[in-house]
Design a protein around this motif. Structure first.
Motif, PDB file in Angstrom:
ATOM      1  N   PRO A 157     -18.043 -43.757  24.971  1.00 10.13           N
ATOM      2  CA  PRO A 157     -18.153 -44.923  24.071  1.00 10.13           C
ATOM      3  C   PRO A 157     -16.905 -45.800  24.080  1.00 10.13           C
ATOM      4  CG  PRO A 157     -19.032 -42.979  23.006  1.00 10.13           C
ATOM      5  CD  PRO A 157     -18.352 -42.497  24.249  1.00 10.13           C
ATOM      6  N   LEU A 158     -15.730 -45.190  24.118  1.00  4.34           N
ATOM      7  CA  LEU A 158     -14.498 -45.979  24.158  1.00  4.34           C
ATOM      8  C   LEU A 158     -14.349 -46.688  25.494  1.00  4.34           C
ATOM      9  CD1 LEU A 158     -11.801 -46.840  22.929  1.00  4.34           C
ATOM     10  CD2 LEU A 158     -10.808 -44.690  23.787  1.00  4.34           C
ATOM     11  N   LEU A 159     -14.652 -45.985  26.580  1.00  4.24           N
ATOM     12  CA  LEU A 159     -14.573 -46.614  27.896  1.00  4.24           C
ATOM     13  C   LEU A 159     -15.522 -47.799  27.986  1.00  4.24           C
ATOM     14  CD1 LEU A 159     -14.483 -43.411  30.165  1.00  4.24           C
ATOM     15  CD2 LEU A 159     -12.548 -44.845  29.485  1.00  4.24           C
ATOM     16  N   ASN A 160     -16.736 -47.637  27.457  1.00  2.00           N
ATOM     17  CA  ASN A 160     -17.708 -48.731  27.481  1.00  2.00           C
ATOM     18  C   ASN A 160     -17.248 -49.912  26.627  1.00  2.00           C
ATOM     19  OD1 ASN A 160     -19.480 -47.446  29.210  1.00  2.00           O
ATOM     20  ND2 ASN A 160     -20.722 -46.571  27.583  1.00  2.00           N
ATOM     21  N   LYS A 161     -16.624 -49.613  25.497  1.00  2.51           N
ATOM     22  CA  LYS A 161     -16.125 -50.686  24.627  1.00  2.51           C
ATOM     23  C   LYS A 161     -15.039 -51.483  25.331  1.00  2.51           C
ATOM     24  CE  LYS A 161     -14.357 -51.747  20.005  1.00  2.51           C
ATOM     25  NZ  LYS A 161     -13.685 -52.942  20.531  1.00  2.51           N
ATOM     26  N   TRP A 162     -14.136 -50.785  25.982  1.00  3.17           N
ATOM     27  CA  TRP A 162     -13.075 -51.494  26.693  1.00  3.17           C
ATOM     28  C   TRP A 162     -13.646 -52.344  27.816  1.00  3.17           C
ATOM     29  CZ3 TRP A 162      -9.203 -46.798  26.852  1.00  3.17           C
ATOM     30  CH2 TRP A 162      -8.438 -46.798  25.671  1.00  3.17           C
ATOM     31  N   ASP A 163     -14.686 -51.834  28.485  1.00 11.49           N
ATOM     32  CA  ASP A 163     -15.340 -52.649  29.519  1.00 11.49           C
ATOM     33  C   ASP A 163     -16.005 -53.871  28.899  1.00 11.49           C
ATOM     34  OD1 ASP A 163     -14.671 -51.345  31.846  1.00 11.49           O
ATOM     35  OD2 ASP A 163     -16.420 -50.034  31.839  1.00 11.49           O
ATOM     36  N   LYS A 164     -16.703 -53.662  27.795  1.00  8.91           N
ATOM     37  CA  LYS A 164     -17.400 -54.764  27.123  1.00  8.91           C
ATOM     38  C   LYS A 164     -16.424 -55.830  26.655  1.00  8.91           C
ATOM     39  CE  LYS A 164     -20.500 -55.739  23.238  1.00  8.91           C
ATOM     40  NZ  LYS A 164     -21.258 -55.148  22.090  1.00  8.91           N
ATOM     41  N   ASP A 165     -15.247 -55.395  26.182  1.00 14.71           N
ATOM     42  CA  ASP A 165     -14.238 -56.327  25.683  1.00 14.71           C
ATOM     43  C   ASP A 165     -13.361 -56.894  26.795  1.00 14.71           C
ATOM     44  OD1 ASP A 165     -15.206 -55.708  23.190  1.00 14.71           O
ATOM     45  OD2 ASP A 165     -13.540 -54.390  22.641  1.00 14.71           O
ATOM     46  N   CYS A 214     -23.278 -37.428  33.965  1.00 14.54           N
ATOM     47  CA  CYS A 214     -22.490 -38.664  33.976  1.00 14.54           C
ATOM     48  C   CYS A 214     -23.322 -39.837  33.473  1.00 14.54           C
ATOM     49  CB  CYS A 214     -21.967 -38.935  35.374  1.00 14.54           C
ATOM     50  SG  CYS A 214     -20.757 -37.726  35.906  1.00 14.54           S
ATOM     51  N   GLU A 215     -23.699 -39.764  32.233  1.00 15.11           N
ATOM     52  CA  GLU A 215     -24.484 -40.836  31.630  1.00 15.11           C
ATOM     53  C   GLU A 215     -23.546 -41.941  31.151  1.00 15.11           C
ATOM     54  OE1 GLU A 215     -26.677 -39.032  28.533  1.00 15.11           O
ATOM     55  OE2 GLU A 215     -28.003 -37.913  29.867  1.00 15.11           O
ATOM     56  N   GLY A 216     -23.873 -43.152  31.485  1.00 19.50           N
ATOM     57  CA  GLY A 216     -23.103 -44.293  31.012  1.00 19.50           C
ATOM     58  C   GLY A 216     -21.884 -44.594  31.858  1.00 19.50           C
ATOM     59  N   LYS A 217     -21.387 -43.622  32.593  1.00 20.05           N
ATOM     60  CA  LYS A 217     -20.232 -43.830  33.449  1.00 20.05           C
ATOM     61  C   LYS A 217     -20.389 -42.989  34.708  1.00 20.05           C
ATOM     62  CE  LYS A 217     -17.579 -46.776  31.413  1.00 20.05           C
ATOM     63  NZ  LYS A 217     -17.271 -48.059  32.083  1.00 20.05           N
ATOM     64  N   SER A 219     -14.064 -43.606  34.492  1.00 22.31           N
ATOM     65  CA  SER A 219     -13.049 -44.616  34.223  1.00 22.31           C
ATOM     66  C   SER A 219     -13.657 -45.904  33.686  1.00 22.31           C
ATOM     67  CB  SER A 219     -12.252 -44.928  35.494  1.00 22.31           C
ATOM     68  OG  SER A 219     -13.071 -45.572  36.453  1.00 22.31           O
ATOM     69  N   SER A 220     -12.792 -46.748  33.170  1.00 26.45           N
ATOM     70  CA  SER A 220     -13.166 -48.109  32.785  1.00 26.45           C
ATOM     71  C   SER A 220     -12.041 -49.026  33.218  1.00 26.45           C
ATOM     72  CB  SER A 220     -13.394 -48.224  31.270  1.00 26.45           C
ATOM     73  OG  SER A 220     -12.175 -48.063  30.564  1.00 26.45           O
ATOM     74  N   GLY A 221     -12.376 -50.298  33.417  1.00 24.25           N
ATOM     75  CA  GLY A 221     -11.365 -51.245  33.854  1.00 24.25           C
ATOM     76  C   GLY A 221     -11.062 -51.121  35.337  1.00 24.25           C
ATOM     77  N   LYS A 222     -10.048 -51.878  35.763  1.00 23.60           N
ATOM     78  CA  LYS A 222      -9.663 -51.888  37.169  1.00 23.60           C
ATOM     79  C   LYS A 222      -8.277 -51.282  37.345  1.00 23.60           C
ATOM     80  CE  LYS A 222     -12.342 -56.096  38.101  1.00 23.60           C
ATOM     81  NZ  LYS A 222     -12.291 -57.497  38.601  1.00 23.60           N
ATOM     82  N   PRO A 223      -8.053 -50.591  38.464  1.00 24.12           N
ATOM     83  CA  PRO A 223      -6.736 -50.001  38.709  1.00 24.12           C
ATOM     84  C   PRO A 223      -5.602 -51.015  38.670  1.00 24.12           C
ATOM     85  CG  PRO A 223      -8.352 -49.096  40.228  1.00 24.12           C
ATOM     86  CD  PRO A 223      -9.025 -50.243  39.505  1.00 24.12           C
ATOM     87  N   SER A 224      -5.923 -52.289  38.858  1.00 24.46           N
ATOM     88  CA  SER A 224      -4.901 -53.335  38.839  1.00 24.46           C
ATOM     89  C   SER A 224      -4.564 -53.813  37.434  1.00 24.46           C
ATOM     90  CB  SER A 224      -5.375 -54.531  39.673  1.00 24.46           C
ATOM     91  OG  SER A 224      -6.598 -55.055  39.152  1.00 24.46           O
ATOM     92  N   ALA A 225      -5.205 -53.257  36.411  1.00 24.67           N
ATOM     93  CA  ALA A 225      -4.970 -53.680  35.026  1.00 24.67           C
ATOM     94  C   ALA A 225      -3.512 -53.463  34.634  1.00 24.67           C
ATOM     95  CB  ALA A 225      -5.886 -52.903  34.086  1.00 24.67           C
TER      96      ALA A 225
END
Length: 212
Positions: A65-73, A21-24, A40-46
């Motif tokens: 990488p996509l999950l990290n991008k969504w978190d970064k954005d 589980c690297e990065g997440k 996962s990325s983001g919050k369940p309330s999104a």
């Protein structure tokens, strides 16, 4: 139908070789009487919810990488990617009959329900795309009805065509020779000692008898 017996290298060996589980951070989700390893990325309330299905032979790490991008954005998306049946150590039954595509499609709705996604978007890549095609089809309506708390809003497919035209391109009078050459590695998965356990899984899946 696409409800053919499919065991796409989903034995315990695949689960044992799971990417760390690297990065997440990974967390466990109980669904369909199995335990799936998820990230996962983001919050369940999104506002937007998404479930991501990985390919073969990959794990949920494919989506990091996509999950990290969504978190970064700071995207208003709660996205979850799970190691699918046969890839999660707690979701790798030995019985090949438990790897029907319809069973894998039921995992989609079971996971969405367990995660309390409500209305969600589905994204599938490669083998996961095959699962997604069925989960999003009318053929899976009975399975979806078992989980009234969730609803599939949309399906995005990556790197895998619908099985009907795919079958047409591989077998029958209109088969495409270049496409046949491109997927010749499928034959390796039909060997008795292959990781598929059920040596005819791919032969049964790709062909006019199971198209429709």
């Amino acid at each position: 139908t696409m409800a053919a017996v499919v065991v796409m290298a989903m034995g315990l060996a695949m689960a044992a070789a799971q990417a760390p589980c690297e990065g997440k951070e990974c967390f466990a989700v109980e669904a369909n009487k199995l335990t799936f390893d998820c990230r996962s990325s983001g919050k369940p309330s999104a506002t937007h919810k998404a479930l991501l299905l990985h390919g073969f032979p990959e794990w949920s790490s494919h989506w990091v990488p996509l999950l990290n991008k969504w978190d970064k954005d700071s995207a208003d998306i709660y996205a979850v990617a799970c190691d699918l049946r046969g890839y999660s150590s707690g979701a790798s039954p030995r019985d090949p009959s438990l790897y029907l595509y319809m069973t894998l499609a039921s995992d989609v709705y079971a996971l969405a329900s367990a995660l309390h996604l409500g209305g969600f978007h589905l994204v599938g890549h490669d083998h996961g795309a095959g699962v997604g095609w069925l989960a999003a089809s009318e053929a899976a309506a009975g399975v979806a009805a078992l989980y009234p708390s969730v609803k599939l809003f949309s399906y995005t497919v990556m790197s895998f065509p619908h099985l009907d035209p795919f079958s047409t391109a591989l077998v029958g009078p209109d088969a495409d020779e270049m496409q046949q050459v491109a997927v010749v590695y499928f034959n390796q998965m039909k060997l008795v000692n292959s990781a598929t356990i059920n040596n005819n899984a791919l032969a049964n899946l790709i062909g006019p008898h199971y198209a429709g």
